[in-house]
Design a protein around this motif. Structure first.
Motif, PDB file in Angstrom:
ATOM      1  N   SER A 138      30.645  26.402  27.311  1.00 56.52           N
ATOM      2  CA  SER A 138      31.175  25.384  26.394  1.00 56.52           C
ATOM      3  C   SER A 138      32.681  25.548  26.249  1.00 56.52           C
ATOM      4  O   SER A 138      33.216  26.658  26.276  1.00 56.52           O
ATOM      5  CB  SER A 138      30.514  25.507  25.023  1.00 56.52           C
ATOM      6  OG  SER A 138      29.132  25.262  25.117  1.00 56.52           O
ATOM      7  N   ASN A 139      33.356  24.415  26.073  1.00 54.23           N
ATOM      8  CA  ASN A 139      34.806  24.433  25.897  1.00 54.23           C
ATOM      9  C   ASN A 139      35.205  24.681  24.443  1.00 54.23           C
ATOM     10  O   ASN A 139      36.310  25.122  24.169  1.00 54.23           O
ATOM     11  CB  ASN A 139      35.411  23.113  26.376  1.00 54.23           C
ATOM     12  CG  ASN A 139      35.284  22.927  27.874  1.00 54.23           C
ATOM     13  OD1 ASN A 139      35.401  23.887  28.634  1.00 54.23           O
ATOM     14  ND2 ASN A 139      35.043  21.698  28.305  1.00 54.23           N
ATOM     15  N   LYS A 140      34.296  24.380  23.511  1.00 54.82           N
ATOM     16  CA  LYS A 140      34.593  24.558  22.090  1.00 54.82           C
ATOM     17  C   LYS A 140      33.439  25.304  21.444  1.00 54.82           C
ATOM     18  O   LYS A 140      32.272  25.049  21.743  1.00 54.82           O
ATOM     19  CB  LYS A 140      34.789  23.195  21.405  1.00 54.82           C
ATOM     20  CG  LYS A 140      35.985  22.409  21.936  1.00 54.82           C
ATOM     21  CD  LYS A 140      36.155  21.089  21.196  1.00 54.82           C
ATOM     22  CE  LYS A 140      37.370  20.313  21.706  1.00 54.82           C
ATOM     23  NZ  LYS A 140      37.522  19.021  20.998  1.00 54.82           N
ATOM     24  N   LYS A 141      33.792  26.231  20.549  1.00 50.89           N
ATOM     25  CA  LYS A 141      32.763  27.092  19.972  1.00 50.89           C
ATOM     26  C   LYS A 141      31.743  26.309  19.146  1.00 50.89           C
ATOM     27  O   LYS A 141      30.589  26.738  19.016  1.00 50.89           O
ATOM     28  CB  LYS A 141      33.406  28.187  19.129  1.00 50.89           C
ATOM     29  CG  LYS A 141      34.196  27.701  17.928  1.00 50.89           C
ATOM     30  CD  LYS A 141      34.814  28.891  17.182  1.00 50.89           C
ATOM     31  CE  LYS A 141      35.610  28.429  15.957  1.00 50.89           C
ATOM     32  NZ  LYS A 141      36.206  29.578  15.240  1.00 50.89           N
ATOM     33  N   GLU A 142      32.139  25.133  18.585  1.00 51.69           N
ATOM     34  CA  GLU A 142      31.173  24.350  17.819  1.00 51.69           C
ATOM     35  C   GLU A 142      30.075  23.753  18.708  1.00 51.69           C
ATOM     36  O   GLU A 142      29.034  23.307  18.212  1.00 51.69           O
ATOM     37  CB  GLU A 142      31.867  23.243  17.020  1.00 51.69           C
ATOM     38  CG  GLU A 142      32.675  22.274  17.858  1.00 51.69           C
ATOM     39  CD  GLU A 142      34.154  22.649  17.893  1.00 51.69           C
ATOM     40  OE1 GLU A 142      34.986  21.733  17.943  1.00 51.69           O
ATOM     41  OE2 GLU A 142      34.448  23.868  17.850  1.00 51.69           O
ATOM     42  N   PHE A 143      30.328  23.738  20.028  1.00 51.15           N
ATOM     43  CA  PHE A 143      29.321  23.248  20.967  1.00 51.15           C
ATOM     44  C   PHE A 143      28.485  24.386  21.553  1.00 51.15           C
ATOM     45  O   PHE A 143      27.782  24.216  22.546  1.00 51.15           O
ATOM     46  CB  PHE A 143      29.988  22.468  22.106  1.00 51.15           C
ATOM     47  CG  PHE A 143      30.699  21.221  21.658  1.00 51.15           C
ATOM     48  CD1 PHE A 143      30.276  20.506  20.553  1.00 51.15           C
ATOM     49  CD2 PHE A 143      31.823  20.773  22.343  1.00 51.15           C
ATOM     50  CE1 PHE A 143      30.936  19.356  20.140  1.00 51.15           C
ATOM     51  CE2 PHE A 143      32.493  19.624  21.933  1.00 51.15           C
ATOM     52  CZ  PHE A 143      32.054  18.923  20.828  1.00 51.15           C
ATOM     53  N   GLY A 144      28.564  25.553  20.924  1.00 45.06           N
ATOM     54  CA  GLY A 144      27.790  26.686  21.392  1.00 45.06           C
ATOM     55  C   GLY A 144      28.563  27.512  22.398  1.00 45.06           C
ATOM     56  O   GLY A 144      29.748  27.326  22.633  1.00 45.06           O
TER      57      GLY A 144
END
Length: 575
Positions: free
Chosen positions: A31-37
């Motif tokens: 994932s590129n962003k931590k909110e997307f896992g």
């Protein structure tokens, strides 16, 4: 730890349970962003379209069919059917602990194959030049990594030690009545080559004699073989000196030149003729390939034996493929050459399969690469337009690195400083190439490659010594640390995940022949550690956090050192 591969297998099983065909690709990506896992499974939407189902409903079915595992803490369905995957902290800490305690950093090195890697391939009677650099160092990174992953690697230095050029050289040496090459320097041989080539181009009688010498050489004429062997020995002694300077693992034992296959070539031709695959055409023996067309749209004719009895590179490469499969018992062959050889290799391997020299399922991979360019965007040359010799390039690298290091404040003794200069100089030249996609051309830039900023060897070497200096400052032996890895904040977790992605980078390198993937991984790891170091005090932290962070620092240093070594880049303990 191959996280991506394990997630792939889990979600492929889950998708099969949800109605997909066996072997479906769940498209697992970090994932590129931590909110997307930590990872995402992006293959559901394509499967939903194929099955005519609602993608979000299918994504839920996939999650319902996900096998029980210790890797995943939770999954979330996002958008039109993406699956966000959050890894378990317990899985991360246990995996990192395993990596710390393992000489292979937790990477499974079983089930290796026997693999022939053909790379470097300089020409006899010529010095190595910058055109040999890419094949040599990209190929060497491949063999180092394959061996690290548990494969048995046979290095094959397919040197150009056969053909018309030797007819010219032998004829010219005899013409000058000087067959004693014992004391000849390689530069003298190159001058002989240039003179012989000029004579060959301007004197038809001499050219005829040279061609006859080639046939004599191929037939085993004693005097011709003696002169030929002297030329080979002089050349390869010089090449070995260059390999040693480059920290390349090739040795004289790895030479498998064109001459090795000479006794096999007539048998190749006779077998293809007997099978009706090759035919006579104007005195030459030719194979017509339906898969390749000439400019008129007719099957392309590939000559495997000339009308004077001489053989061609295609014949040699057919014999080489057979030898590597049958005699060496390889499971796979990988060859590194520039892109200009692509069609030639396809033709040779097509004929080899047609003639049964290798089975249809025998894996042959040809990895090509682009050119080294000057700042003007043209092929890298000397100021006078000549070919840049590799020894001259390395000499200049040492000179520039010496100036660079002398300008910096160091606490090094003379031996340490010289080791640093050589590590930085050679590392800079190699890393500048290895950090680029092999399929693209790249601009050779001294200022960039010797910079301590950005994705360069000096920066990566400094990043390693910076991590090691933590232990030196505290007077600690990192190998004697005892404790557990704990994930106390996001920076620690991010660093741990990156450390566990090391195997992913190595597997990609060996699958695609792309050392730049490993270089980028190491650069990103260095950057993530820098952020960790900034936000997470190590030596001033309280126990057990202090030991945990020291263990993460040790695993980072170990990973950087192993990774750079797989690229053939030396590290130093102090800078």
């Amino acid at each position: 730890m191959n996280i991506q591969s394990k997630l792939h297998d889990l979600f492929a099983t889950a998708m099969a349970n949800a109605g997909a065909d066996t072997g479906i690709d769940p498209v697992i990506k970090p994932s590129n962003k931590k909110e997307f896992g930590d990872y995402q499974a992006n293959g559901v939407m394509g499967l939903a379209k194929k099955l005519g189902k609602n993608p979000r409903e299918l994504a839920q079915s996939v999650l319902d069919g996900l096998p029980t595992n210790q890797m995943i803490a939770k999954c979330e369905i996002a958008g039109p059917g993406f699956i966000n995957i959050f890894l378990s902290d317990d899985f991360l800490t246990k995996s990192a602990q395993t990596a710390l305690d393992s000489p292979t950093l937790g990477i499974d090195t079983t089930n290796g194959q026997k693999i022939v890697v053909d790379y470097s391939a300089p020409n006899v009677a010529k010095e190595m030049h910058v055109g040999h650099l890419r094949s040599t160092i990209i190929g060497d990174s491949m063999v180092r990594t394959l061996e690290f992953l548990g494969n048995t690697v046979i290095r094959a230095n397919h040197i150009g030690d056969w053909g018309t050029q030797f007819g010219m050289l032998i004829a010219y040496l005899e013409l000058m009545q000087n067959g004693d090459t014992d004391e000849m320097a390689l530069a003298d041989i190159e001058e002989f080559y240039r003179a012989a080539k000029a004579k060959f181009d301007g004197d038809e009688d001499f050219a005829t004699t040279a061609r006859q010498n080639v046939v004599k050489l191929q037939s085993g004429d004693e005097n011709s073989l003696k002169l030929w062997q002297q030329l080979v020995d002089i050349t390869m002694n010089q090449c070995q000196a260059t390999y040693d300077r480059l920290n390349v693992t090739l040795s004289k034992d790895d030479i498998m030149g064109e001459s090795l296959y000479n006794p096999m070539l007539q048998g190749v031709v006779d077998r293809l003729v007997a099978q009706g695959i090759a035919v006579k055409d104007d005195g030459a023996t030719v194979v017509y390939l339906e898969e390749f067309k000439n400019k008129d749209g007719n099957p392309l004719g590939v000559i495997i034996q000339k009308n004077d009895g001489g053989f061609l590179y295609t014949t040699t490469d057919i014999a080489a493929a057979h030898y590597r499969h049958k005699t060496l018992g390889a499971d796979k062959v990988i060859i590194f050459t520039d892109a200009r050889q692509a069609q030639h290799m396809k033709q040779a391997w097509t004929i080899a399969r047609m003639g049964g020299f290798i089975p249809n399922d025998f894996k042959m991979h040809h990895f090509t690469f682009g050119m080294m360019l000057g700042k003007d965007g043209k092929p890298f040359k000397t100021r006078t337009g000549g070919t840049v010799k590799l020894t001259d390039l390395l000499d200049e690298a040492i000179e520039r690195a010496t100036t660079l290091i002398n300008e910096r404040q160091t606490q090094l003794n003379d031996d340490e400083k010289q080791a640093l200069i050589e590590a930085v100089a050679i590392g800079a030249v190699k890393y500048a190439d290895l950090s680029k996609n092999r399929n693209t051309d790249y601009v050779f830039d001294w200022n960039h490659m010797l910079s301590f900023e950005g994705n360069t060897a000096p920066y990566m070497q400094y990043a390693y010594t910076r991590v090691r200096s933590i232990f030196a400052k505290a007077g600690l032996n990192p190998d004697k640390l005892v404790g557990d890895i704990l994930l106390d904040n996001e920076q620690e977790r991010t660093l741990t995940i990156k450390l566990l992605q090391f195997e992913d980078a190595l597997r990609t390198l060996t699958k695609d022949g792309t050392p730049n993937v490993l270089a980028l991984y190491l650069y990103e790891l260095a950057g993530i550690f820098s952020s960790f170091y900034e936000h997470c005090p190590i030596l001033s932290a309280n126990e057990p956090i202090k030991t945990s962070r020291l263990l993460l620092a040790k695993l980072t240093a170990d990973t950087l050192k192993v990774g750079l070594d797989l690229l053939g880049i030396k590290t130093v303990e102090k800078m």
